[in-house]
Design a protein around this motif. Structure first.
Motif, mmCIF file in Angstrom:
data_model
loop_
_atom_site.group_PDB
_atom_site.id
_atom_site.type_symbol
_atom_site.label_atom_id
_atom_site.label_comp_id
_atom_site.label_asym_id
_atom_site.label_seq_id
_atom_site.Cartn_x
_atom_site.Cartn_y
_atom_site.Cartn_z
ATOM 1 N N ASP A 223 -14.233 0.371 -10.735
ATOM 2 C CA ASP A 223 -13.144 0.500 -9.774
ATOM 3 C C ASP A 223 -12.096 -0.585 -10.042
ATOM 4 N N PRO A 224 -10.819 -0.254 -9.893
ATOM 5 C CA PRO A 224 -9.775 -1.275 -10.133
ATOM 6 C C PRO A 224 -9.849 -2.369 -9.079
ATOM 7 N N PRO A 225 -9.561 -3.602 -9.480
ATOM 8 C CA PRO A 225 -9.616 -4.693 -8.485
ATOM 9 C C PRO A 225 -8.566 -4.557 -7.399
ATOM 10 N N HIS A 226 -7.413 -3.965 -7.738
ATOM 11 C CA HIS A 226 -6.341 -3.768 -6.750
ATOM 12 C C HIS A 226 -5.979 -2.286 -6.761
ATOM 13 N N PRO A 227 -6.605 -1.499 -5.919
ATOM 14 C CA PRO A 227 -6.331 -0.048 -5.932
ATOM 15 C C PRO A 227 -4.897 0.242 -5.520
ATOM 16 N N LEU A 228 -4.374 1.335 -6.064
ATOM 17 C CA LEU A 228 -3.013 1.740 -5.734
ATOM 18 C C LEU A 228 -2.947 2.243 -4.288
ATOM 19 N N PRO A 229 -1.806 2.077 -3.639
ATOM 20 C CA PRO A 229 -1.688 2.578 -2.249
ATOM 21 C C PRO A 229 -1.708 4.099 -2.214
ATOM 22 N N LEU A 230 -2.242 4.639 -1.148
ATOM 23 C CA LEU A 230 -2.304 6.088 -0.981
ATOM 24 C C LEU A 230 -0.911 6.644 -0.741
ATOM 25 N N PRO A 231 -0.640 7.858 -1.214
ATOM 26 C CA PRO A 231 0.690 8.454 -0.972
ATOM 27 C C PRO A 231 0.882 8.774 0.508
ATOM 28 N N ARG A 232 2.132 8.800 0.913
ATOM 29 C CA ARG A 232 2.423 9.081 2.313
ATOM 30 C C ARG A 232 2.269 10.552 2.642
ATOM 31 N N GLY A 233 2.691 11.407 1.726
ATOM 32 C CA GLY A 233 2.599 12.837 1.981
ATOM 33 C C GLY A 233 1.420 13.463 1.261
ATOM 34 N N PHE A 234 1.171 14.712 1.624
ATOM 35 C CA PHE A 234 0.039 15.420 1.048
ATOM 36 C C PHE A 234 0.461 16.662 0.277
ATOM 37 N N GLY A 235 1.765 16.861 0.088
ATOM 38 C CA GLY A 235 2.239 18.029 -0.625
ATOM 39 C C GLY A 235 2.116 17.851 -2.135
ATOM 40 N N LEU A 236 2.070 18.955 -2.836
ATOM 41 C CA LEU A 236 2.009 18.952 -4.296
ATOM 42 C C LEU A 236 3.356 19.389 -4.844
ATOM 43 N N ARG A 237 3.824 18.694 -5.870
ATOM 44 C CA ARG A 237 5.102 19.027 -6.485
ATOM 45 C C ARG A 237 4.896 19.142 -7.989
ATOM 46 N N PHE A 238 5.337 20.237 -8.567
ATOM 47 C CA PHE A 238 5.229 20.484 -10.000
ATOM 48 C C PHE A 238 6.597 20.254 -10.644
ATOM 49 N N GLU A 239 6.644 19.406 -11.651
ATOM 50 C CA GLU A 239 7.871 19.129 -12.357
ATOM 51 C C GLU A 239 7.650 19.376 -13.844
ATOM 52 N N ALA A 240 8.603 20.051 -14.453
ATOM 53 C CA ALA A 240 8.581 20.335 -15.903
ATOM 54 C C ALA A 240 7.319 21.080 -16.292
#
Length: 244
Positions: A223-240
């Motif tokens: 596990d990473p020592p400093h985990p990344l913050p959770l995203p605010r939203g829960f939607g999925l976005r597809f780009e390219a």
């Protein structure tokens, strides 16, 4: 509980990448070998530590020379022979543990991949591999059994020599000799399996290493020592993203 907790801790980080037969061998055969360490070695050894002063005190009251002879023979059967047997059979015990694990791996690989084996016509190769590993297991078992037989025979001779010494001193006090005979027979029966158990000490040591390796192995992805913050939203976005 400790062993299964260690497996569960590393399950998400790589337990699925272990060979099924290897995991099964660690769960069954290696733990069983450690059970034998307690039942076959530690408990009889504790009994031998309690019996050796009792033999010296009880027999030494009337027969000091006989007590010395019996104590020496008892110490050889209970302590010296198991140590010598363990040293001589260490390599054979390790080979036995590895051969049994290799046979389980080959057998479960064949069963779990039966469709692929049949599709590629590899039945003969897989069967030859299993038979080769089975022969290796039988050879390791034969080496361990041969050393176990020699160790058991040596312990038996020590017990018979102690009875012969009792009979040699029986003329001085027949009634006391009868009681000493029963005591000597019962005492040597307690430690009769220790030399043969010493032969299996190599397998128990190898099993202990495999159990510790499985339970204490670190996760491949920490596990990473400093985990990344959770995203605010829960939607999925597809780009390219495209399809052709």
């Amino acid at each position: 509980v400790w062993f299964f907790r260690g497996l569960a801790k590393g399950a998400a980080g790589g337990l699925g990448f272990r060979r099924a037969g290897d995991v099964l061998s660690r769960l069954v055969n290696d733990v069983e070998a450690l059970d034998g360490l307690y039942l076959r070695i530690l408990i009889p050894l504790a009994g031998a530590l309690l019996l050796i002063p009792a033999l010296g005190i009880f027999i030494g009251r009337n027969f000091p020379l006989l007590a010395a002879a019996v104590v020496v023979l008892f110490a050889i059967a209970a302590f010296l022979l198991p140590v010598l047997a363990a040293r001589q059979a260490k390599a054979a015990g390790s080979d036995l543990t590895r051969a049994l694990s290799a046979l389980r791996v080959a057998a479960l690989d064949l069963l779990s991949g039966m469709k692929e084996v049949l599709a590629f016509g590899a039945e003969g190769r897989m069967l030859a591999q299993i038979q080769a590993r089975e022969d290796a297991l039988f050879a390791a078992q034969a080496r361990v059994a041969k050393r176990s037989a020699w160790a058991g025979a040596a312990a038996f001779l020590c017990g018979q020599a102690a009875l012969l010494a009792v009979l040699a001193f029986a003329g001085a006090a027949p009634l006391g000799a009868i009681a000493i005979t029963f005591l000597v027979v019962a005492s040597f029966e307690v430690v009769a399996g220790l030399p043969r158990a010493g032969v299996l000490a190599g397998a128990a040591a190898a099993a202990a290493e495999r159990v510790l390796e499985a339970a204490q192995s670190p996760a491949p992805v920490a596990d990473p020592p400093h985990p990344l913050p959770l995203p605010r939203g829960f939607g999925l976005r597809f780009e390219a993203v495209s399809f052709r």
